[in-house]
Design a protein around this motif. Structure first.
Motif, PDB file in Angstrom:
ATOM      1  N   HIS A 236       0.831  -1.211   0.000  1.00 50.66           N
ATOM      2  CA  HIS A 236       0.000   0.000   0.000  1.00 50.66           C
ATOM      3  C   HIS A 236       0.866   1.262   0.000  1.00 50.66           C
ATOM      4  O   HIS A 236       0.438   2.312   0.468  1.00 50.66           O
ATOM      5  CB  HIS A 236      -0.944  -0.029   1.206  1.00 50.66           C
ATOM      6  CG  HIS A 236      -1.791  -1.254   1.246  1.00 50.66           C
ATOM      7  ND1 HIS A 236      -2.721  -1.539   0.275  1.00 50.66           N
ATOM      8  CD2 HIS A 236      -1.831  -2.307   2.112  1.00 50.66           C
ATOM      9  CE1 HIS A 236      -3.306  -2.704   0.545  1.00 50.66           C
ATOM     10  NE2 HIS A 236      -2.788  -3.191   1.643  1.00 50.66           N
TER      11      HIS A 236
ATOM     12  N   MET B 290      -3.616   3.151  -0.521  1.00 44.24           N
ATOM     13  CA  MET B 290      -4.141   1.793  -0.594  1.00 44.24           C
ATOM     14  C   MET B 290      -3.927   1.210  -1.989  1.00 44.24           C
ATOM     15  O   MET B 290      -4.280   1.826  -2.986  1.00 44.24           O
ATOM     16  CB  MET B 290      -5.625   1.783  -0.211  1.00 44.24           C
ATOM     17  CG  MET B 290      -6.150   0.381  -0.008  1.00 44.24           C
ATOM     18  SD  MET B 290      -7.614   0.329   1.075  1.00 44.24           S
ATOM     19  CE  MET B 290      -8.762   1.344   0.159  1.00 44.24           C
TER      20      MET B 290
ATOM     21  N   LEU C  68     -12.423  -8.449  -5.115  1.00 41.21           N
ATOM     22  CA  LEU C  68     -13.886  -8.361  -5.071  1.00 41.21           C
ATOM     23  C   LEU C  68     -14.335  -7.303  -6.064  1.00 41.21           C
ATOM     24  O   LEU C  68     -14.223  -6.100  -5.816  1.00 41.21           O
ATOM     25  CB  LEU C  68     -14.347  -8.016  -3.660  1.00 41.21           C
ATOM     26  CG  LEU C  68     -13.946  -9.059  -2.607  1.00 41.21           C
ATOM     27  CD1 LEU C  68     -14.212  -8.533  -1.203  1.00 41.21           C
ATOM     28  CD2 LEU C  68     -14.682 -10.374  -2.831  1.00 41.21           C
TER      29      LEU C  68
ATOM     30  N   TRP D 178     -12.730  -0.951   1.580  1.00 37.49           N
ATOM     31  CA  TRP D 178     -11.999  -2.097   2.146  1.00 37.49           C
ATOM     32  C   TRP D 178     -10.917  -2.567   1.173  1.00 37.49           C
ATOM     33  O   TRP D 178     -10.341  -3.631   1.346  1.00 37.49           O
ATOM     34  CB  TRP D 178     -12.982  -3.227   2.476  1.00 37.49           C
ATOM     35  CG  TRP D 178     -12.503  -4.193   3.520  1.00 37.49           C
ATOM     36  CD1 TRP D 178     -11.902  -3.899   4.709  1.00 37.49           C
ATOM     37  CD2 TRP D 178     -12.585  -5.623   3.475  1.00 37.49           C
ATOM     38  NE1 TRP D 178     -11.612  -5.056   5.403  1.00 37.49           N
ATOM     39  CE2 TRP D 178     -12.027  -6.123   4.664  1.00 37.49           C
ATOM     40  CE3 TRP D 178     -13.090  -6.538   2.551  1.00 37.49           C
ATOM     41  CZ2 TRP D 178     -11.958  -7.487   4.953  1.00 37.49           C
ATOM     42  CZ3 TRP D 178     -13.029  -7.894   2.825  1.00 37.49           C
ATOM     43  CH2 TRP D 178     -12.468  -8.362   4.033  1.00 37.49           C
ATOM     44  N   GLY D 179     -10.699  -1.766   0.136  1.00 32.86           N
ATOM     45  CA  GLY D 179      -9.625  -2.092  -0.815  1.00 32.86           C
ATOM     46  C   GLY D 179      -9.989  -3.249  -1.721  1.00 32.86           C
ATOM     47  O   GLY D 179      -9.121  -4.067  -2.044  1.00 32.86           O
ATOM     48  N   VAL D 180     -11.253  -3.319  -2.137  1.00 31.44           N
ATOM     49  CA  VAL D 180     -11.751  -4.427  -2.972  1.00 31.44           C
ATOM     50  C   VAL D 180     -11.225  -5.775  -2.465  1.00 31.44           C
ATOM     51  O   VAL D 180     -10.851  -6.652  -3.240  1.00 31.44           O
ATOM     52  CB  VAL D 180     -11.433  -4.209  -4.474  1.00 31.44           C
ATOM     53  CG1 VAL D 180     -12.177  -2.978  -4.977  1.00 31.44           C
ATOM     54  CG2 VAL D 180      -9.938  -4.045  -4.752  1.00 31.44           C
TER      55      VAL D 180
ATOM     56  N   GLY E  91      -7.191  -4.555   1.088  1.00 32.90           N
ATOM     57  CA  GLY E  91      -6.690  -3.344   1.755  1.00 32.90           C
ATOM     58  C   GLY E  91      -6.007  -3.552   3.095  1.00 32.90           C
ATOM     59  O   GLY E  91      -5.600  -2.589   3.728  1.00 32.90           O
TER      60      GLY E  91
END
Lengths: 348, 348, 348, 348
Positions: free
Chosen positions: A97, A101, A263, B276-278, B281
């Motif tokens: 990061h 991020m 995701l 949430w950083g995909v 994160g």
């Protein structure tokens, strides 16, 4: 990538080499599902004329004047994540990061990727590793992303000796999550997947039980197989935002989830309140991008050299020649039944 | 508790003492918000004729034949959580889940609580601690639940030297989360709350910035106060399932949430995917019931003895006499503006 | 053991069974080098008429009234270390020191051992584990001590993916240290030893390089083999107090030593000041007795069931019959060239 | 330093500024005991014409072209340790050993120190931190070495809530070890020392018991004060190689030593075998150089800003003017009874 949904070849200037940097030619490259996400799903937003690719072994053609440990002609492994090592985030232990991020992810994201005659690596001393003698460059391309991403799941979930683990998803990252869980001392390993070739390879990497989602909810199947106790750790390498619901349900109190799955859509991940112990169940949820950089590449290369993991099993489709990259990418997009991972080797 | 929504006094047999157990008389007890949840919100389901209470200092009146370290007349601190120490969960480091998730929580849950002339403690050698000389029993009742729960938030989130921390909720648990964060080395501590007396005490325990949710979304306020960087750790000691959305938004990559808040309703906790950083994160989510047992009580009592934390500041309402317990409980239910925590001391 | 230097059979009363305890008959037992130390070197001081042995699989013949999970006839694995789980030490994570340093070590130390027709186990629910179906009791005796001791070395030294590790000593504990290092993700594993059969088995368990002390100082050999860099971790499973000098010399800064070797003589372990970075080199020294108890036994048994480690390779000498225990013990004392570990199975 | 035992002023060229570096003028500097070791004990070997000093706050006068976050005129804190952040050691979490053991220690070791009109800092973005508004530069010089070194002891020993801790040595590093132990949640803190002013300040930083070695062996005193139980952690900030013998003797099994003391002479540190549990007592020995770099400086500065620690208490002797550095250094060498730490502020 010419734009969302469009790929093709473009001409660009050879990238400039900063004082700490290196310019490389690819020797072996592999397309990744995230390249597919980038182009056809617009995962990171619209990009025009962005060169794809972040899995490569390359040959150094130029180094900046401050580079100490590499020189022209060196054959090196290139990680998908190339941090700025002096950033505050890297100093705090989260180099991936650096600068913000996911900031360590540069290739085919904020700069051109490796599917190019020449590509640029920031901080060469900090981010590339010599390809050990005797290691097949094609097998080593799996160290750029598949191995460190899959293995990181077990680090996030803190797999320990004798843990029973469930790995959700057995694409190439999931397969490396299986191998990584075995190499962290797990005992029983449930692997969730259905494609026959992946199932076969998952067993070879150490999966002891295969769970097919077509046979019912996967949490129910895992709970049934463990007499209702559930597993110690869940590694998520596939699925979507709702996969976490199943993961929490199959997890013991004191257990942990390690997610390395990108995701791609949905506004929220949902955690089931009751099964999460009404907020008091000690079911840790950890999720993160792979660690990159030189040390990680050297350590993983050492696992290849010492035969702790055999990445070549995943290379179902091998091509030769720079011009075959597009064909390999299309294969990744179309995912034929016998595909796990394509790789392209290049002679200059 | 006679049933949901009904309280009153009942007569019961004095509990039997197993070979490892002890029977105690209360010397000081405190009602807890979770007693209120249990009775008026039916949080743990319907219970009939269950004696409430899980925060107590008591005097030993009987010990089982296998008890080695305690005897009649000893004055002891009783933790809210009294694990079965030989359980698999305790052996694995999660004693609060001994015998199953939340299984260490026995008082006023699966057996009668401490608001009783006599109450039972399982495994006396493992679960009670001598009240040190010179320590006020009323102040020590805060060691049963408020201190270990509040402090556990910083353990879950791994607070380190110089961390900037946001504590959400400044009821008694939140206040102890503030004090606990300072005692883990945090520097700037944001405390989210609005009641004036709690705000005042939060500052005394070390909060440096007060965030009032009436002034806008708390994550926006914290981000504004940190130039958009956010905080290193978020400790959740209040709010509801949606508090996690704000927590994730105000957290740096590589940060962590430590939740000790009981989540009473809602089907799901929701985690915002993008922030949430995909899924990549490294914003760890950790949540758990307080650790109980003797060692924890001894360690926390040592903090009182050595004046590292002053729990008496929270005791806004003091009562004397066993028959005042109901009044104290009702106070906890009605939460007048000047209340933080009531306590009842009892002379026999 | 009749006294120092004397062994023989004695008659004793069948031990009494406390309310939490169990009485077992041995099904398979193995003598250990520490039995040899105890008798012939007086390692734990003089003992008269002490029954030896702490590695066993047994059959339950009696359980106390408070035992919940075991019953007469169960076949179980018995760990060498059987903690008092409600002790302060166990609550703090160091169950092997319950009640005082090394206090979890009871068999053939503070009470009679397992080389007996009947033997006593304290806290049966907390300290024995069912022998899984299909597992050879002889192979499972290695779970009592050899596997948990050898594997603990990697826990003490925190072996991580890709670590280069040196294991000093390749007797049965050292062999399990090799296997345990591989199962923690180490890459290159140096094994220090000279006996041909041990060298052979060390390679089968994953050693990549063999270091023979007869070829020169072992630290020099390891440094030479790593171009002067040294290794990430050193696991000590043999040698003496001065072995730590070599270990520190071959260790990188930031590395760690995990010692599981019993140090039988000498007043001091010596740490070389300069190579330890004048007290600032971050070369951690960690050393500890194996963790025992039921959970550990279940987790290790799960490794056997799922074929992550094959302990039977070490069983070079198998005997049958209770009366063969003395012969097996003498073998351990005399250490013939082809011996790794003897085991005795017993039919009743 | 002109040579061993000789100090004086010399003229040198202003150092050159590399592309990532900065050149600073000192605003406040403090001499350190290790400067004294360097000159009068030849601790790091003979050095000719080496400029001393590694504790400073400075003003940036020049930055290299690749420096992004600092500019001429910035007032900054300079850590004693300035790592190469892309080194393998830094990537592995041990930046202080970048490029080799202790390699992050550059000032007055492998290059000129800060007692100079101009001094050089490598990797400015990674190694300096802005001096927060309102912070006294003199107080902030304690962040260069005293605070991070003293606080690191508690990190090495993993101090936890309620731990009883013994800090050996209460010079300025030891005093910061006391303050750091309190800020990690320790309860009772024994401080070993005898100088009255140090004893006084130790109590103000949170020491609860003072141990004077003139009253007998310190381990015996600590054991007597704890009823023979000993302490959970020992922090070593003074003494010599044999201090470890006392430390091991006063430590509980499962405890840990955190050493930050520079060990200037002796061939070996000695660990008493029996009290170390014959190699199995889980008394961890950890020892290391302070972590440096920008993030650590920012985090510690945040502790000053938020008044978690008051370093100015240690500044017993304040000087003004560049030419007073020699006087301050001599004071450090002669250690008068009322000295804790001298500091020199400089106006340009």
């Amino acid at each position: 990538m010419l734009g969302i949904g469009k790929t093709g070849w473009i001409e660009k200037e050879r990238p400039a080499c900063g004082p700490l940097d290196a310019i490389l030619r690819p020797i072996a490259v592999a397309p990744c599902t995230s390249d597919v996400h980038t182009v056809w799903e617009g995962a990171i937003g619209d990009r025009n004329n962005l060169i794809l690719g972040h899995e490569a072994v390359g040959e150094v053609v130029e180094v900046g004047p401050l580079v100490k440990d590499f020189k022209k002609g060196d054959r090196v492994i290139v990680p998908a994540i190339t941090p700025d090592w002096n950033s505050l985030e890297a100093q705090g232990g989260y180099s991936m990061h650096s600068g913000g991020m996911l900031g360590g992810w540069k290739f085919s994201n904020i700069k051109d990727g490796v599917f190019s005659e020449f590509f640029h690596v920031n901080d060469a001393d900090g981010n590339i590793a010599l390809l050990p003698d005797g290691i097949d460059p094609a097998a080593a391309t799996m160290l750029s992303d598949m191995v460190p991403t899959g293995f990181h799941a077990s680090e996030l979930a803190r797999v320990e000796y004798g843990d029973e683990v469930c790995v959700i998803g057995i694409g190439p990252v999931g397969l490396m999550a299986v191998a990584g869980a075995v190499l962290k001392g797990s005992s029983r390993v449930f692997a969730v997947g259905s494609r026959p070739n992946c199932v076969q390879i998952a067993k070879e990497y150490g999966a002891t039980d295969i769970i097919n989602y077509k046979n019912g909810p996967i949490d129910s199947q895992v709970l049934a197989a463990t007499n209702g106790r559930g597993v110690d750790k869940v590694l998520i390498a596939g699925g979507d935002c709702d996969t976490f619901i199943e993961a929490i349900k199959m997890l013991k109190p004191g257990g942990a989830i390690g997610n390395v799955n990108y995701l791609g859509e949905g506004e929220f991940i949902r955690i089931p309140r009751a099964e999460w112990g009404v907020g008091m169940g000690h079911k840790m949820i950890n999720a993160g991008l792979m660690p990159g950089g030189r040390l990680r590449m050297e350590k993983l290369a050492s696992l290849l050299v010492n035969k702790r993991v055999d990445t070549s099993k995943m290379l179902t489709h091998r091509f030769e020649g720079f011009d075959k990259i597009e064909e390999a990418l299309m294969l990744m997009k179309d995912k034929p039944a016998d595909l796990i991972k394509p790789v392209v080797t290049i002679k200059w």
